[in-house]
Design an enzyme around this catalytic site. Structure first.
Site, PDB file in Angstrom:
ATOM      1  N   ARG A 253       1.668   0.303  15.137  1.00 47.71           N
ATOM      2  CA  ARG A 253       1.316   0.184  13.721  1.00 47.71           C
ATOM      3  C   ARG A 253       1.820  -1.141  13.163  1.00 47.71           C
ATOM      4  O   ARG A 253       2.588  -1.845  13.800  1.00 47.71           O
ATOM      5  CB  ARG A 253       1.883   1.357  12.919  1.00 47.71           C
ATOM      6  CG  ARG A 253       3.347   1.565  13.077  1.00 47.71           C
ATOM      7  CD  ARG A 253       3.822   2.877  12.458  1.00 47.71           C
ATOM      8  NE  ARG A 253       3.849   2.830  11.009  1.00 47.71           N
ATOM      9  CZ  ARG A 253       4.802   3.417  10.256  1.00 47.71           C
ATOM     10  NH1 ARG A 253       5.779   4.083  10.828  1.00 47.71           N
ATOM     11  NH2 ARG A 253       4.760   3.347   8.948  1.00 47.71           N
TER      12      ARG A 253
ATOM     13  N   THR B  31       6.940  26.798   6.675  1.00 45.03           N
ATOM     14  CA  THR B  31       5.607  26.242   6.429  1.00 45.03           C
ATOM     15  C   THR B  31       4.551  27.208   6.954  1.00 45.03           C
ATOM     16  O   THR B  31       3.515  27.418   6.315  1.00 45.03           O
ATOM     17  CB  THR B  31       5.457  24.866   7.094  1.00 45.03           C
ATOM     18  OG1 THR B  31       6.618  24.091   6.796  1.00 45.03           O
ATOM     19  CG2 THR B  31       4.239  24.142   6.587  1.00 45.03           C
TER      20      THR B  31
ATOM     21  N   HIS C  68       0.848  -1.199   0.000  1.00 49.33           N
ATOM     22  CA  HIS C  68       0.000   0.000   0.000  1.00 49.33           C
ATOM     23  C   HIS C  68       0.884   1.250   0.000  1.00 49.33           C
ATOM     24  O   HIS C  68       0.682   2.173  -0.795  1.00 49.33           O
ATOM     25  CB  HIS C  68      -0.919  -0.010   1.230  1.00 49.33           C
ATOM     26  CG  HIS C  68      -1.540   1.314   1.565  1.00 49.33           C
ATOM     27  ND1 HIS C  68      -2.548   1.874   0.809  1.00 49.33           N
ATOM     28  CD2 HIS C  68      -1.292   2.197   2.559  1.00 49.33           C
ATOM     29  CE1 HIS C  68      -2.890   3.045   1.341  1.00 49.33           C
ATOM     30  NE2 HIS C  68      -2.130   3.272   2.401  1.00 49.33           N
TER      31      HIS C  68
ATOM     32  N   HIS D  22      15.176  12.440  12.739  1.00 46.82           N
ATOM     33  CA  HIS D  22      13.986  12.491  13.594  1.00 46.82           C
ATOM     34  C   HIS D  22      13.051  11.319  13.324  1.00 46.82           C
ATOM     35  O   HIS D  22      12.118  11.094  14.070  1.00 46.82           O
ATOM     36  CB  HIS D  22      13.248  13.838  13.471  1.00 46.82           C
ATOM     37  CG  HIS D  22      12.607  14.083  12.150  1.00 46.82           C
ATOM     38  ND1 HIS D  22      12.518  15.323  11.581  1.00 46.82           N
ATOM     39  CD2 HIS D  22      12.035  13.256  11.262  1.00 46.82           C
ATOM     40  CE1 HIS D  22      11.910  15.235  10.426  1.00 46.82           C
ATOM     41  NE2 HIS D  22      11.604  13.996  10.211  1.00 46.82           N
ATOM     42  N   HIS D  23      13.324  10.557  12.254  1.00 47.77           N
ATOM     43  CA  HIS D  23      12.539   9.346  12.007  1.00 47.77           C
ATOM     44  C   HIS D  23      13.036   8.186  12.858  1.00 47.77           C
ATOM     45  O   HIS D  23      12.458   7.113  12.830  1.00 47.77           O
ATOM     46  CB  HIS D  23      12.630   8.944  10.530  1.00 47.77           C
ATOM     47  CG  HIS D  23      11.965   9.923   9.618  1.00 47.77           C
ATOM     48  ND1 HIS D  23      10.638   9.840   9.276  1.00 47.77           N
ATOM     49  CD2 HIS D  23      12.436  11.017   8.993  1.00 47.77           C
ATOM     50  CE1 HIS D  23      10.329  10.837   8.474  1.00 47.77           C
ATOM     51  NE2 HIS D  23      11.402  11.570   8.282  1.00 47.77           N
TER      52      HIS D  23
ATOM     53  N   TYR E 159       8.909  15.935   1.200  1.00 47.74           N
ATOM     54  CA  TYR E 159       8.686  17.260   0.609  1.00 47.74           C
ATOM     55  C   TYR E 159       8.510  17.175  -0.898  1.00 47.74           C
ATOM     56  O   TYR E 159       7.859  18.019  -1.497  1.00 47.74           O
ATOM     57  CB  TYR E 159       9.810  18.220   1.014  1.00 47.74           C
ATOM     58  CG  TYR E 159       9.736  18.460   2.502  1.00 47.74           C
ATOM     59  CD1 TYR E 159       8.634  19.121   3.036  1.00 47.74           C
ATOM     60  CD2 TYR E 159      10.672  17.943   3.363  1.00 47.74           C
ATOM     61  CE1 TYR E 159       8.494  19.279   4.399  1.00 47.74           C
ATOM     62  CE2 TYR E 159      10.539  18.099   4.733  1.00 47.74           C
ATOM     63  CZ  TYR E 159       9.449  18.769   5.243  1.00 47.74           C
ATOM     64  OH  TYR E 159       9.299  18.910   6.587  1.00 47.74           O
TER      65      TYR E 159
ATOM     66  N   TRP F 143       7.517  -0.337   3.874  1.00 49.02           N
ATOM     67  CA  TRP F 143       8.049   0.343   2.678  1.00 49.02           C
ATOM     68  C   TRP F 143       9.444   0.874   2.947  1.00 49.02           C
ATOM     69  O   TRP F 143      10.193   1.176   2.023  1.00 49.02           O
ATOM     70  CB  TRP F 143       7.117   1.471   2.230  1.00 49.02           C
ATOM     71  CG  TRP F 143       7.278   2.764   2.966  1.00 49.02           C
ATOM     72  CD1 TRP F 143       6.826   3.041   4.218  1.00 49.02           C
ATOM     73  CD2 TRP F 143       7.929   3.950   2.508  1.00 49.02           C
ATOM     74  NE1 TRP F 143       7.156   4.329   4.552  1.00 49.02           N
ATOM     75  CE2 TRP F 143       7.840   4.909   3.524  1.00 49.02           C
ATOM     76  CE3 TRP F 143       8.580   4.300   1.313  1.00 49.02           C
ATOM     77  CZ2 TRP F 143       8.377   6.198   3.409  1.00 49.02           C
ATOM     78  CZ3 TRP F 143       9.109   5.578   1.204  1.00 49.02           C
ATOM     79  CH2 TRP F 143       9.009   6.510   2.245  1.00 49.02           C
TER      80      TRP F 143
ATOM     81  N   HIS G 185      13.398  11.795   4.059  1.00 54.60           N
ATOM     82  CA  HIS G 185      12.799  13.053   4.469  1.00 54.60           C
ATOM     83  C   HIS G 185      12.604  14.033   3.316  1.00 54.60           C
ATOM     84  O   HIS G 185      11.518  14.569   3.147  1.00 54.60           O
ATOM     85  CB  HIS G 185      13.444  13.694   5.688  1.00 54.60           C
ATOM     86  CG  HIS G 185      12.450  14.602   6.318  1.00 54.60           C
ATOM     87  ND1 HIS G 185      11.414  14.139   7.086  1.00 54.60           N
ATOM     88  CD2 HIS G 185      12.234  15.919   6.172  1.00 54.60           C
ATOM     89  CE1 HIS G 185      10.630  15.145   7.403  1.00 54.60           C
ATOM     90  NE2 HIS G 185      11.104  16.242   6.863  1.00 54.60           N
TER      91      HIS G 185
ATOM     92  N   SER H 149      -1.465  27.086  -4.270  1.00 56.11           N
ATOM     93  CA  SER H 149      -1.131  28.504  -4.444  1.00 56.11           C
ATOM     94  C   SER H 149      -1.618  29.060  -5.776  1.00 56.11           C
ATOM     95  O   SER H 149      -1.690  30.270  -5.956  1.00 56.11           O
ATOM     96  CB  SER H 149       0.380  28.717  -4.347  1.00 56.11           C
ATOM     97  OG  SER H 149       0.873  28.190  -3.157  1.00 56.11           O
TER      98      SER H 149
ATOM     99  N   GLU I  32      12.058  13.149   0.467  1.00 53.75           N
ATOM    100  CA  GLU I  32      10.965  12.520  -0.275  1.00 53.75           C
ATOM    101  C   GLU I  32       9.598  13.040   0.192  1.00 53.75           C
ATOM    102  O   GLU I  32       8.707  13.256  -0.624  1.00 53.75           O
ATOM    103  CB  GLU I  32      11.039  10.997  -0.114  1.00 53.75           C
ATOM    104  CG  GLU I  32       9.813  10.221  -0.588  1.00 53.75           C
ATOM    105  CD  GLU I  32       9.632  10.215  -2.089  1.00 53.75           C
ATOM    106  OE1 GLU I  32      10.584  10.575  -2.802  1.00 53.75           O
ATOM    107  OE2 GLU I  32       8.536   9.857  -2.542  1.00 53.75           O
TER     108      GLU I  32
ATOM    109  N   ASP J 140       6.598  22.503 -25.687  1.00 55.54           N
ATOM    110  CA  ASP J 140       6.555  21.131 -25.177  1.00 55.54           C
ATOM    111  C   ASP J 140       7.611  21.034 -24.095  1.00 55.54           C
ATOM    112  O   ASP J 140       8.238  22.031 -23.746  1.00 55.54           O
ATOM    113  CB  ASP J 140       6.851  20.115 -26.302  1.00 55.54           C
ATOM    114  CG  ASP J 140       6.254  18.739 -25.989  1.00 55.54           C
ATOM    115  OD1 ASP J 140       6.507  18.234 -24.891  1.00 55.54           O
ATOM    116  OD2 ASP J 140       5.532  18.192 -26.836  1.00 55.54           O
TER     117      ASP J 140
ATOM    118  N   SER K 130      12.916   6.488 -13.426  1.00 59.24           N
ATOM    119  CA  SER K 130      11.819   7.256 -14.012  1.00 59.24           C
ATOM    120  C   SER K 130      11.724   8.642 -13.375  1.00 59.24           C
ATOM    121  O   SER K 130      11.603   9.652 -14.073  1.00 59.24           O
ATOM    122  CB  SER K 130      10.513   6.483 -13.832  1.00 59.24           C
ATOM    123  OG  SER K 130       9.420   7.343 -13.962  1.00 59.24           O
ATOM    124  N   SER K 131      11.793   8.693 -12.046  1.00 64.58           N
ATOM    125  CA  SER K 131      11.665   9.991 -11.373  1.00 64.58           C
ATOM    126  C   SER K 131      12.809  10.914 -11.740  1.00 64.58           C
ATOM    127  O   SER K 131      12.611  12.117 -11.926  1.00 64.58           O
ATOM    128  CB  SER K 131      11.686   9.833  -9.860  1.00 64.58           C
ATOM    129  OG  SER K 131      10.720   8.957  -9.448  1.00 64.58           O
TER     130      SER K 131
ATOM    131  N   LYS L 281       3.909  29.929   4.550  1.00 60.92           N
ATOM    132  CA  LYS L 281       3.034  29.522   3.456  1.00 60.92           C
ATOM    133  C   LYS L 281       1.566  29.578   3.887  1.00 60.92           C
ATOM    134  O   LYS L 281       0.720  30.146   3.191  1.00 60.92           O
ATOM    135  CB  LYS L 281       3.382  28.112   2.988  1.00 60.92           C
ATOM    136  CG  LYS L 281       4.691  28.085   2.242  1.00 60.92           C
ATOM    137  CD  LYS L 281       4.854  26.811   1.463  1.00 60.92           C
ATOM    138  CE  LYS L 281       5.867  26.960   0.376  1.00 60.92           C
ATOM    139  NZ  LYS L 281       5.440  27.777  -0.738  1.00 60.92           N
TER     140      LYS L 281
END
Lengths: 186, 534
Positions: B453, B331, B80, B305-306, B260, B145, B256, B271, B258, B109, B172-173, B334
């Protein structure tokens, strides 16, 4: 990749693409560079409780005013066919004095085996001050079938150990160096 | 070289349209076609990943094991996440980028159209491989994951397929990101200087740099897993002198930024939308750019921090804690700017605006729970509980996903030339918003009470909130079918005008609706580019 007529003057797609590809390749390299960087970081900070280098013998006078409790914890890694125990659970030590401890391991199989013990010291603030002079964890340990053997550890606790530490836990995990992958293990 | 000549001739033939049938989609180099492919692909992945989420929530509806084996449950949580992150959210934003960036900056293009085709068509292969692991000996990947060793090394036959599919997603990315940067930097309309660019384009430029910086690091980390498993290296194996904790460092150095990568384009979309429906220009355009850049920079120095619970020196915990809290400042800028944009605006509440408003409100809730998780001593309690699950679903579902929905409704009339069914859109919005909160809000309480979890069973004290969350999840999942219906009937509505909305800003609204197959064959006149923006 031919440039479109709409490009801003002087901006070349090909060269920018090449630079960005180079950046991506460099970052792939950086990922691998993190491995030695992490080792250096752990050596300096004692992060991960790492203490696996031979210490130079401290010539400092023993500090008889302090008594530190050193606890031994032994673990056998999952699926590894070993018996592995410390001969005593803990000992009281004086910082700056040399001590000896022994650990006993037994190969539970009918085959020749090679083991590796990996140490870890807690708390982290003590790991740089726990100096191993001689340790069975410095090398691979070879065992014949069913062999049982006592293995020595010689250590000094550095008198510079931070004030607030009164107990140090030394933990060894015993690994079978023959890889246990899921496909064999389950 | 002959192809280059042929292409040059094609470029002069202004009326050549798309190929017929399947060839159009397989061989297309048109940014609009590729954008559509990305969006459709991500929608399919959204439903596959969503079906897996429903398996998880059905199992968790009541305590005890009812429907699936624990191993399969673990596969579901793992798959998932991988599918939603790499298959749904990221391609959706790349799709929006493909469709909109050339039109927003007045380019004909993308800069590298053939690479664009490759970066899309690698994705179905990558996810085909990943999904095929469901049918393999030993089951699909089930170690989460995050793929932490040594657990992930116990994956069965699926292991090399997992690694290879992650490699492909990364390739790809990276190709997509390079294309976006080259397009933005080289092909803007003549007097659209950098700080004049629409905020969506800016956010994507920053995101693309993040992608190039961290996807290769992930590729490196999974390659190390692969060589540890099959080629005798010991990067993460303690017995050989490696350290499994090191994987967590490398992974989160990718991980991390990722997060963002998944939220900055969402900031961009929102925006664009809020000014249109507030009928005011975006408040603090330049400060938005600086805020996004600061967030991107800070994302590289907060990864640990993870993993506060792996044990690290106090100074390390302090550094990562305060650096993380610092992210709340840009943040906050924003969120302030969005609110200030709406302040005294003459607001209307069409579907895109509703999704954008829900984004601002609900994303901020997710931001605050993130701030709570940043507190190192508290995180030791929250770590690996449902509080974390609640946090990242709040920033990803009513965050990223709502922004994609908002963007889709906002630009759909430009893509199809017809207005979508507004009342169905509103229904979709209200059901989604209600159910997303019913699903994820109780998870905060479950986490604070200590429910871990990634476990298929739980103590009976957690039963009530889990039942509520599962009902919410089923409701949210089925409400998304309304969106599919809106898309299927998108061409049945009234003809859309070229500007579509009352007063939208940007070059994309100066082309006809539906946008012709080729737009801006010659760069827009400087004056038009200016006026469209101001």
């Amino acid at each position: 990749m031919s440039d479109s007529t709409n490009n801003r003057p002087g901006n070349d797609n090909r060269s920018l693409t090449r630079k960005l590809l180079l950046l991506a390749a460099a970052m792939f390299g950086f990922g691998y560079l993190l491995v030695p960087l992490y080792d250096v970081f752990c050596e300096i900070t004692g992060f991960g409780g790492r203490t696996n280098s031979v210490a130079e013998i401290s010539r400092e006078d023993p500090d008889f005013s302090r008594s530190i409790r050193v606890e031994f914890v032994t673990t056998v890694n999952e699926y590894a066919p070993w018996e592995f125990v410390a001969d005593r659970d803990s000992m009281e030590v004086t910082p700056g004095k040399m001590y000896y401890a022994t650990f006993t391991a037994r190969n539970l199989t009918e085959d020749k085996k090679v083991a590796q013990a990996v140490p870890s010291v807690a708390p982290i603030s003590a790991s740089g001050h726990f100096k191993k002079i001689e340790c069975f964890c410095f090398t691979n340990q070879e065992f014949q079938a069913n062999e049982e053997r006592a293995m020595p550890l010689q250590f000094i606790v550095d008198p510079d150990l931070p004030e607030f530490v009164d107990t140090i836990t030394l933990q060894y995990t015993f690994y079978d160096t023959v890889r246990v992958s899921a496909n064999d293990g389950s | 070289m002959t192809t280059a000549v042929a292409e040059a001739q094609d470029a002069h033939d202004e009326h050549h349209g798309p190929d017929k049938g399947i060839r159009r989609w397989l061989f297309t180099t048109n940014h609009k076609d590729i954008g559509t492919l990305y969006l459709v692909f991500s929608l399919i992945m959204f439903f596959i990943g969503g079906a897996m989420a429903l398996v998880i929530r059905t199992e968790l509806m009541q305590p005890g094991l009812q429907f699936v084996h624990p191993e399969f449950f673990n596969s579901m949580t793992t798959m998932h996440a991988l599918i939603m992150v790499f298959g749904a959210v990221m391609p959706a934003f790349v799709g929006l980028a493909n469709w909109m960036i050339p039109m927003m900056i007045g380019a004909p293009d993308m800069a590298l159209p053939r690479m664009n085709n490759w970066s899309f068509w690698i994705l179905p292969v990558a996810f085909g491989i990943l999904l095929s692991t469901l049918f393999m000996e030993g089951g699909a990947p089930a170690a989460g994951w995050t793929m932490y060793p040594p657990l992930v090394l116990q994956t069965g036959d699926a292991f090399p397929f997992l690694i290879f599919s992650v490699h492909l997603m990364g390739i790809s990315s990276i190709m997509g990101a390079i294309n976006i940067i080259v397009t933005i930097l080289n092909m803007r309309a003549p007097d659209m200087w950098l700080l004049k660019m629409p905020i969506f384009v800016w956010c994507w430029l920053i995101t693309a740099y993040l992608l190039i910086a961290v996807m290769p690091v992930l590729a490196g980390a999974v390659t190390m897993l692969l060589t540890d498993q099959f080629f005798g290296t010991s990067f993460f194996l303690a017995a050989g002198g490696g350290d499994p904790v090191m994987f967590q460092h490398i992974f989160w150095f990718f991980g991390h930024p990722e997060v963002y990568i998944m939220i900055l384009p969402a900031f961009g979309v929102v925006s664009e939308i809020i000014p249109t429906f507030s009928r005011k220009p975006l408040f603090g355009h330049d400060s938005m750019v600086y805020a996004a850049s600061s967030i991107a920079f800070l994302s590289f120095i907060v990864w640990a921090h993870h993993m506060f619970t792996v044990g690290m020196p106090l100074s390390g915990q302090m550094f990562f804690m305060f650096a993380t809290m610092l992210i709340a400042v840009p943040t906050g800028v924003k969120v302030f700017n969005w609110v200030a944009t709406m302040w005294r605006g003459s607001m209307t509440f069409e579907t895109p605006m509703l999704f954008a408003l829900a984004f601002v409100f609900l994303f901020t809730i997710g931001g605050f729970s993130g701030l709570m998780l940043a507190i190192a001593p508290a995180d030791i309690q929250y770590h690996d509980t449902y509080f974390v699950v609640a946090h990242f679903h709040y920033v990803l579902v009513p965050g990223s996903i709502f922004a994609v929905m908002a963007g889709a409704y906002y630009w759909l009339p430009k893509w199809t030339g017809h207005m979508y069914n507004e009342s169905l859109g509103k229904l979709h919005f209200w059901l989604s918003t209600i159910f997303v909160n019913v699903t994820f809000f109780p998870m905060h309480f479950l986490g604070l009470a200590g429910m871990p979890r990634r476990i298929p069973d739980y103590s009976t004290q957690f039963a009530d909130f889990n039942m509520i969350a599962s009902i919410g999840a089923l409701g949210f999942g089925f409400s998304q079918l309304i969106f599919v219906w809106v898309l299927l009937t998108a061409k049945k509505g009234a003809k859309a005008t070229d500007r579509v909305w009352e007063a939208p800003k940007g070059l994309e609204w100066t082309v006809p609706s539906p946008a012709p197959y080729h737009t801006f064959d010659t760069p827009p006149k400087a004056r038009i580019a200016q006026e469209a923006f101001e």
